[in-house]
Design a protein around this motif. Structure first.
Motif, short mmCIF file in Angstrom:
data_model
loop_
_atom_site.label_atom_id
_atom_site.label_comp_id
_atom_site.label_asym_id
_atom_site.label_seq_id
_atom_site.Cartn_x
_atom_site.Cartn_y
_atom_site.Cartn_z
N THR A 180 54.30 -27.39 82.68
CA THR A 180 53.78 -26.96 83.99
C THR A 180 52.74 -27.95 84.49
O THR A 180 52.98 -28.70 85.43
CB THR A 180 53.19 -25.55 83.90
OG1 THR A 180 52.15 -25.51 82.89
CG2 THR A 180 54.27 -24.53 83.56
N VAL A 181 51.54 -27.94 83.90
CA VAL A 181 50.48 -28.91 84.21
C VAL A 181 49.77 -29.24 82.89
O VAL A 181 50.04 -28.63 81.86
CB VAL A 181 49.47 -28.34 85.23
CG1 VAL A 181 50.16 -27.98 86.55
CG2 VAL A 181 48.72 -27.13 84.66
N TYR A 182 48.86 -30.20 82.93
CA TYR A 182 48.06 -30.50 81.74
C TYR A 182 46.98 -29.45 81.56
O TYR A 182 46.34 -29.02 82.53
CB TYR A 182 47.42 -31.88 81.86
CG TYR A 182 48.30 -32.99 81.33
CD1 TYR A 182 48.00 -33.65 80.14
CD2 TYR A 182 49.45 -33.37 82.00
CE1 TYR A 182 48.82 -34.67 79.64
CE2 TYR A 182 50.29 -34.38 81.52
CZ TYR A 182 49.97 -35.02 80.34
OH TYR A 182 50.79 -36.01 79.85
N THR A 221 48.96 -33.14 86.81
CA THR A 221 50.33 -33.20 86.29
C THR A 221 50.58 -34.46 85.49
O THR A 221 51.69 -34.66 84.99
CB THR A 221 51.35 -33.09 87.43
OG1 THR A 221 51.10 -34.13 88.39
CG2 THR A 221 51.23 -31.73 88.12
N THR A 222 49.57 -35.33 85.37
CA THR A 222 49.66 -36.52 84.52
C THR A 222 48.35 -36.69 83.77
O THR A 222 47.31 -36.15 84.16
CB THR A 222 49.91 -37.81 85.34
OG1 THR A 222 48.75 -38.10 86.13
CG2 THR A 222 51.12 -37.67 86.24
N ALA A 223 48.38 -37.50 82.71
CA ALA A 223 47.17 -37.78 81.94
C ALA A 223 46.13 -38.51 82.79
O ALA A 223 44.93 -38.31 82.62
CB ALA A 223 47.52 -38.60 80.70
N SER A 224 46.59 -39.35 83.71
CA SER A 224 45.64 -40.08 84.56
C SER A 224 44.89 -39.15 85.49
O SER A 224 43.72 -39.40 85.82
CB SER A 224 46.37 -41.17 85.36
OG SER A 224 47.34 -40.61 86.22
N PRO A 263 54.46 -37.30 82.63
CA PRO A 263 54.27 -36.33 83.71
C PRO A 263 54.85 -34.95 83.37
O PRO A 263 55.84 -34.84 82.65
CB PRO A 263 55.04 -36.96 84.88
CG PRO A 263 55.24 -38.39 84.52
CD PRO A 263 55.31 -38.44 83.03
N ALA A 264 54.21 -33.92 83.89
CA ALA A 264 54.74 -32.56 83.77
C ALA A 264 56.05 -32.46 84.55
O ALA A 264 56.19 -33.06 85.61
CB ALA A 264 53.73 -31.55 84.30
N THR A 265 56.99 -31.70 84.02
CA THR A 265 58.31 -31.61 84.65
C THR A 265 58.42 -30.47 85.66
O THR A 265 59.22 -30.54 86.58
CB THR A 265 59.40 -31.43 83.58
OG1 THR A 265 59.07 -30.30 82.77
CG2 THR A 265 59.49 -32.67 82.71
N VAL A 266 57.60 -29.43 85.51
CA VAL A 266 57.62 -28.31 86.47
C VAL A 266 56.61 -28.56 87.58
O VAL A 266 56.94 -28.47 88.77
CB VAL A 266 57.33 -26.97 85.76
CG1 VAL A 266 57.17 -25.84 86.78
CG2 VAL A 266 58.45 -26.63 84.79
#
Length: 339
Positions: free
Chosen positions: A30-32, A149-152, A170-173
């Motif tokens: 979903t998200v980080y 949605t990404t580590a950055s 990246p998160a897929t959802v």
């Protein structure tokens, strides 16, 4: 302190940091999330501090197996077990009654319930297993901002505030999990997500949406119910899908000498990208899964990388099935404002 990046090959190091009471951001579909040992109250309090999160906004507990839930929940059976069988691992959070004293009030916001989720990300389930404890995991961003949605994205918000980030791409959802409250007679959806009401009803029967407005003095049962969420610094306005008034909105902003950003699908960007100052694609036309995946990333990209923008116009979708989750987040990001 400079926040470290960990690769999936360094899960042992990330798990050791969790056991020591440090904060590690972790990937999910979903998200980080921002991870801490859910059984360590001092570590949990660090999560609130790092995010600037209100202390009465409860945290979701992430698990790697059903066995990890048992110490906290009485009688994990019935509808709970059916939903777990169908949707775990996956983007569904279940709010369940917890055993008295089994989990810190810092996790529950002082409530007798807590939210539990088993993420559909192998790296994070391995992290939980190696840490040997469930981990809390609100979105790993500054409170109120678009979810990462990404580590950055995590690094942008929390560098220097947390020990590390476990990067798995990246998160897929792209939108947070569906949250369903199973503590009452009728299951209530507290937050819509990619798992829809009709999908849940196919498993457990009648389900309703929670319609009550959370009061200022009330502790919400789920994140996303009470406080400002998902809002970038730049002004966001929605463009009604039925009116299709993109040209009118662009003309109005230009007459006000405003710099304009556009977040929309490829077909709309093709028509208007030469008339605005920055764009971000939600994917191909009529692809709801792509739009959900890219919404938060688009809000962040235009807010962070083009800081001189005055306004961002964002495409709306029909509030049906998973489109309801997209519009739930977008309406909050835009403070309910349509052009």
């Amino acid at each position: 302190m400079d926040t470290k990046f960990f690769t999936p090959n360094q899960i042992d190091q990330a798990a050791q940091a969790i056991r020591k009471g440090e904060l590690i951001a972790f990937p999910t579909e979903t998200v980080y999330g921002l991870g801490a040992d859910a059984t360590n109250e001092a570590a949990v309090k660090k999560v609130y501090l790092a995010k600037g999160r209100p202390s009465d906004n409860p945290l979701i507990v992430h698990i790697d197996s059903l066995e990890r839930v048992i110490p906290f929940v009485d009688n994990f059976s019935g509808k709970m077990a059916k939903l777990a069988e169908h949707f775990w691992p996956g983007p569904l959070t279940m709010v369940l009654p917890v055993k008295k004293g089994s989990i810190s009030a810092s996790v529950t916001g002082g409530l007798s319930t807590a939210g539990f989720r088993m993420p559909n990300n192998t790296v994070t389930r391995q992290l939980i297993a190696k840490a040997g404890v469930p981990i809390v995991g609100p979105s790993a961003n500054s409170s109120g901002k678009p979810s990462p949605t990404t580590a950055s994205h995590v690094y942008h918000d929390l560098n220097g505030k947390i020990e590390g980030i476990l990067d798995d791409g990246p998160a897929t959802v792209g939108l947070e999990s569906t949250v369903i409250d199973l503590s009452g007679d009728i299951p209530l959806i507290l937050r819509p997500g990619v798992i829809t009401k009709s999908q849940i009803e196919a498993v457990v029967g009648k389900v309703e949406y929670d319609q009550h407005l959370v009061k200022e003095s009330e502790t919400p049962k789920s994140p996303g119910m009470k406080y400002k969420h998902y809002s970038p610094d730049v002004e966001v306005q929605m463009i009604d899908a039925k009116k299709e008034n993109w040209q009118e909105a662009i003309r109005y902003a230009k007459n006000q000498n405003k710099l304009i950003g556009l977040i929309a699908d490829a077909s709309i960007l093709k028509r208007f990208q030469t008339q605005v100052d920055a764009t971000y694609s939600l994917g191909e036309e009529h692809q709801m899964d792509q739009a959900m995946q890219h919404l938060f990333a688009g809000l962040r990209a235009l807010d962070e990388k083009v800081p001189q923008l005055d306004i961002v116009y964002v495409q709306t979708f029909s509030e049906e099935e998973s489109g309801l989750a997209y519009m739930n987040r977008l309406k909050k990001a835009a403070a309910q404002n349509f052009f």
